[in-house]
Design an enzyme around this catalytic site. Structure first.
Site, mmCIF file in Angstrom:
data_model
loop_
_atom_site.group_PDB
_atom_site.id
_atom_site.type_symbol
_atom_site.label_atom_id
_atom_site.label_comp_id
_atom_site.label_asym_id
_atom_site.label_seq_id
_atom_site.Cartn_x
_atom_site.Cartn_y
_atom_site.Cartn_z
ATOM 1 N NE ARG A 1 10.852 -28.740 28.590
ATOM 2 C CZ ARG A 1 10.087 -29.633 27.994
ATOM 3 N NH1 ARG A 1 8.982 -30.385 27.983
ATOM 4 N NH2 ARG A 1 10.738 -29.866 26.749
ATOM 5 C CE LYS B 1 7.628 -36.241 21.394
ATOM 6 N NZ LYS B 1 7.679 -34.944 22.348
ATOM 7 C CG ASN B 2 10.894 -34.489 20.231
ATOM 8 O OD1 ASN B 2 9.682 -34.372 20.384
ATOM 9 N ND2 ASN B 2 11.847 -34.933 21.272
ATOM 10 C CB CYS C 1 6.843 -33.556 29.628
ATOM 11 S SG CYS C 1 6.070 -34.847 29.051
ATOM 12 C CG ASP D 1 13.869 -36.852 25.314
ATOM 13 O OD1 ASP D 1 13.715 -36.290 26.415
ATOM 14 O OD2 ASP D 1 13.487 -36.692 24.135
ATOM 15 N NE ARG E 1 2.342 -34.418 25.241
ATOM 16 C CZ ARG E 1 3.249 -33.539 25.846
ATOM 17 N NH1 ARG E 1 3.011 -33.443 27.297
ATOM 18 N NH2 ARG E 1 3.866 -32.689 25.126
HETATM 19 N N1 EPU Z 1 17.154 -24.460 28.519
HETATM 20 C C1 EPU Z 1 17.319 -23.065 29.273
HETATM 21 N N2 EPU Z 1 16.993 -22.043 28.363
HETATM 22 C C2 EPU Z 1 16.375 -22.092 27.127
HETATM 23 C C3 EPU Z 1 16.165 -23.378 26.661
HETATM 24 C C4 EPU Z 1 16.561 -24.505 27.324
HETATM 25 O O1 EPU Z 1 17.824 -22.946 30.214
HETATM 26 O O2 EPU Z 1 15.957 -21.034 26.777
HETATM 27 C C5 EPU Z 1 17.738 -25.492 29.286
HETATM 28 C C6 EPU Z 1 16.257 -26.375 29.538
HETATM 29 O O3 EPU Z 1 15.745 -25.952 30.942
HETATM 30 C C7 EPU Z 1 16.981 -27.870 29.721
HETATM 31 C C8 EPU Z 1 18.083 -27.767 28.801
HETATM 32 O O4 EPU Z 1 18.483 -26.294 28.488
HETATM 33 O O5 EPU Z 1 17.474 -27.997 30.760
HETATM 34 C C9 EPU Z 1 17.634 -28.362 27.348
HETATM 35 O O6 EPU Z 1 16.597 -27.804 26.771
HETATM 36 P P1 EPU Z 1 16.246 -27.808 25.302
HETATM 37 O O7 EPU Z 1 15.782 -26.418 25.067
HETATM 38 O O8 EPU Z 1 17.376 -28.272 24.429
HETATM 39 O O9 EPU Z 1 15.087 -28.783 24.913
HETATM 40 P P2 EPU Z 1 13.758 -28.605 24.246
HETATM 41 O O10 EPU Z 1 13.871 -27.923 22.984
HETATM 42 O O11 EPU Z 1 12.595 -27.976 25.326
HETATM 43 C C10 EPU Z 1 13.746 -30.717 23.320
HETATM 44 C C11 EPU Z 1 12.809 -32.130 23.046
HETATM 45 C C12 EPU Z 1 12.651 -32.448 24.563
HETATM 46 C C13 EPU Z 1 14.404 -33.242 24.895
HETATM 47 C C14 EPU Z 1 15.084 -31.814 24.921
HETATM 48 C C15 EPU Z 1 16.618 -32.288 25.096
HETATM 49 C C16 EPU Z 1 11.164 -31.197 21.622
HETATM 50 C C17 EPU Z 1 9.797 -30.938 21.257
HETATM 51 N N3 EPU Z 1 11.472 -31.594 22.600
HETATM 52 O O12 EPU Z 1 13.316 -29.953 24.191
HETATM 53 O O13 EPU Z 1 12.031 -33.947 24.242
HETATM 54 O O14 EPU Z 1 14.199 -33.784 26.448
HETATM 55 O O15 EPU Z 1 14.989 -31.349 23.465
HETATM 56 O O16 EPU Z 1 17.007 -33.458 24.088
HETATM 57 O O17 EPU Z 1 11.906 -31.501 20.692
HETATM 58 C C18 EPU Z 1 10.604 -35.721 24.992
HETATM 59 O O18 EPU Z 1 10.319 -36.038 23.924
HETATM 60 O O19 EPU Z 1 10.171 -36.325 25.838
HETATM 61 C C19 EPU Z 1 11.156 -34.411 25.272
HETATM 62 C C20 EPU Z 1 10.965 -33.717 26.395
#
Ligand code: EPU
Length: 417
Positions: free
Chosen positions: A121, A22-23, A116, A304, A396
């Site tokens: 985030r 998915k991701n 979620c 996750d 989802r």
């Molecule tokens: N963060 C910041 N600032 C930013 C970006 C991130 O402070 O600009 C913090 C976030 O708040 C969090 C951490 O850094 O504490 C990691 O965030 P990241 O940006 O790596 O996560 P994401 O890209 O929003 C993806 C996956 C998530 C998964 C995370 C970590 C997708 C669409 N989502 O999220 O997947 O938990 O990486 O591996 O790829 C899920 O599938 O259930 C899911 C939530």
């Protein structure tokens, strides 16, 4: 209202085939719009997050033909429209369109992305990357307006290895002028998958999967064919289910190295996991040992899988500790697990789990995607019947979850309540 009804305690045997990630899919689908051509993506999972992206593609004038597991995407009629809030707030990945439209048109308007509710985030790292590459950004409440006269390669030192910010920076940098270096980049396999697809489209990306990614911008990209990698979180979820209920359960179509932190932990707990090239067998054990985990960026223990793993720990003998370091609100499954009979204590970002405790069925709510997976696992091992509401969260991210579990012997169905 649709709910999942589960009758627990059925042994599971046979084979579960893992779908495309998915991701990865949610990043690669928007990224295809970087080309002015036709791309075929295979192994796309049939999950609701992908449905939302398909709606967004169509809204932007893109021609999408969806057949079982594949997307044929023709970007010839792509229009730069402001994506309405009701589409962008459906999922986090909607902000990959922000990057693509900025790269293609040097102007974009979009609302804050959804996803979620597992923590704050923020998207500051994405905005920092866009600014370093030359974008001027105006924020009007939740609306972002971005313009760039030129997008020019830059050094982008990320404050933390954010998956989303790394993907967004890559997407813009591939069409920017000159060289970009992303430092402290995220290492997740989904980033490697994105770079592999973009390189096939004519991009020049090196170092994906390491903390320094170098990109030399090109003028344009062409279409390609690409197979999405298997979903490591889905693979991990079913492996955890197998550790509890498996009778030599086969988890097929996996990349074992992508879930090594999980399988290492299972082996430490005393679970019998037999790992092969692209599949594994897992057997449930009468007695499993308590262990500690701490969530970390890849290749650490994935956040996750934290919630699904907590359900497993309720059945382990002794005291386990779980430290969640990525999200501040990823324990919403815990009150429901305790209602079902577990003994979990929450303090700040740490869980203390004392087990084993027999779980009993009841009425519980899937508050988010992985909390839903945790509660489904609890329902599968509980005595009696469990009803899980708000299953849209679960749908989802897990393709054909009812069919896959039914095929190996689970008693589970979606019912109107
Ligand atoms: N963060 C910041 N600032 C930013 C970006 C991130 O402070 O600009 C913090 C976030 O708040 C969090 C951490 O850094 O504490 C990691 O965030 P990241 O940006 O790596 O996560 P994401 O890209 O929003 C993806 C996956 C998530 C998964 C995370 C970590 C997708 C669409 N989502 O999220 O997947 O938990 O990486 O591996 O790829 C899920 O599938 O259930 C899911 C939530």
């Amino acid at each position: 209202m649709k709910a999942l009804k589960v009758i627990g305690n059925q042994k599971l045997t046979g084979s579960i085939r893992i779908s495309g990630a998915k991701n990865s899919a949610v990043a690669l689908i928007p990224a295809t719009l970087l080309s002015n051509g036709t791309t075929t993506l295979c192994n796309i999972p049939d999950v609701r997050d992908v449905d939302f992206l398909e709606q967004t593609l169509k809204y932007l004038g893109v021609d999408v033909k969806r057949a079982s597991g594949s997307f044929l995407i023709n970007t010839r009629n792509l229009k730069n429209l402001a994506i309405p809030e009701e589409l962008s707030n459906k999922l986090r990945a909607s902000y990959y369109f922000m990057a693509v439209l900025l790269a293609r048109f040097k102007h974009v308007e979009m609302y804050f992305p959804g996803g979620c509710e597992i923590g704050a985030r923020p998207i500051d790292q994405t905005l920092k990357a866009f600014k370093l590459l030359g974008a001027k950004i105006e924020e009007d409440g939740c609306l972002f307006k971005m313009n760039a006269e030129k997008l020019i390669g830059a050094t982008i030192p990320l404050d933390m290895p954010s998956v989303g910010a790394t993907i967004n920076a890559i997407i813009v940098a591939v069409l920017a002028e000159g060289k970009t270096e992303i430092l402290n980049a995220a290492l997740e396999p989904e980033i490697v998958d994105l770079a592999d697809m973009l390189n096939k489209m004519g991009a020049k990306i090196e170092g994906a999967g390491t903390s320094k990614i170098s990109i030399v911008g090109v003028k344009e990209l062409h279409g390609t064919n690409h197979d999405i990698i298997p979903d490591r979180i889905e693979a991990g979820t079913y492996t955890i289910i197998g550790a509890l209920l498996g009778n030599y359960l086969k988890i097929d179509n996996i990349v074992p190295s992508h879930i090594k932190t999980l399988t290492d932990k299972l082996i430490e707990m005393g679970v019998n996991v037999e790992i092969h090239d692209d599949y594994l067998f897992v057997d449930s054990q009468d007695k499993i040992k308590a262990v500690d985990i701490k969530t970390q960026e890849y290749p650490g223990f994935p956040t996750d899988l934290q919630q699904p793993f907590v359900t497993l720990l309720t059945q382990a003998k002794g005291v386990s500790h779980v430290i969640e370091t990525i999200y501040e609100n990823r324990f919403m499954n815990v009150p429901y697990l305790n209602q079902m009979g577990s003994n979990i204590h929450v303090k700040d970002n740490t869980l203390t789990i004392t087990g084993p405790n027999k779980l009993k069925g009841g009425l519980v709510k899937a508050t988010d995607l992985r909390a839903g997976a945790s509660l489904l696992i609890a329902a599968l091992i509980a005595d009696g019947e469990t009803t899980i509401t708000e299953i849209n969260h679960l749908l989802r991210g897990y393709e054909e979850i009812v069919e896959k579990l039914t095929n190996v012997g689970a008693k589970i169905e979606i019912k109107e309540i």
